[in-house]
Motif scaffolding. Sequence first.
Motif, PDB file in Angstrom:
ATOM      1  N   ASN A 152       0.851  -1.181   0.000  1.00  0.00           N
ATOM      2  CA  ASN A 152       0.000   0.000   0.000  1.00  0.00           C
ATOM      3  C   ASN A 152       0.888   1.233   0.000  1.00  0.00           C
ATOM      4  N   ALA A 153       0.348   2.295  -0.501  1.00  0.00           N
ATOM      5  CA  ALA A 153       1.090   3.559  -0.473  1.00  0.00           C
ATOM      6  C   ALA A 153       0.116   4.713  -0.349  1.00  0.00           C
ATOM      7  N   THR A 154       0.543   5.735   0.336  1.00  0.00           N
ATOM      8  CA  THR A 154      -0.214   6.980   0.421  1.00  0.00           C
ATOM      9  C   THR A 154       0.715   8.100  -0.003  1.00  0.00           C
ATOM     10  N   VAL A 155       0.275   8.871  -0.951  1.00  0.00           N
ATOM     11  CA  VAL A 155       1.066  10.011  -1.406  1.00  0.00           C
ATOM     12  C   VAL A 155       0.307  11.269  -1.005  1.00  0.00           C
ATOM     13  N   ASN A 156       0.927  12.087  -0.214  1.00  0.00           N
ATOM     14  CA  ASN A 156       0.309  13.334   0.230  1.00  0.00           C
ATOM     15  C   ASN A 156       0.890  14.513  -0.530  1.00  0.00           C
TER      16      ASN A 156
END
Length: 128
Positions: free
Chosen positions: A2-6
Amino acid sequence: FNATVNNTCSITVNQAGLLTANVGQTSLASTNAGGAAGQATIVATSANYTVGVDQPIGWQAGFPTGGDTNVTFAATYSASGDTTVASTDLDNPLATGTTAVNVNLAATKSSGSFPTGTYAAVVVLRCE
């Protein structure tokens, strides 16, 4: 995985500006002889941001008596790098990447001159 890019926009102040007086002591400005612009670096991870400056409303505490009478402030900035902006006080869109910003300030007395002493003002550089 999973990845979250802010999306982020960060400002690093590299150097505070320096105000100097003109010959008649009617102007304290970073653009006067011997003065220096404040310098900052903005890093934006998307093109969803704007850059701008807030005008000072007065001197910080501790200025000489009479030093705030008949004074107007004018802050401007210019930018180079991934975003290029000529000297302005208006908000402008930021491109994704790294932008170098120079901030100038002028304080001008409409009558009289600045009394001898120490002055300090804050210009807020915004990335929003």
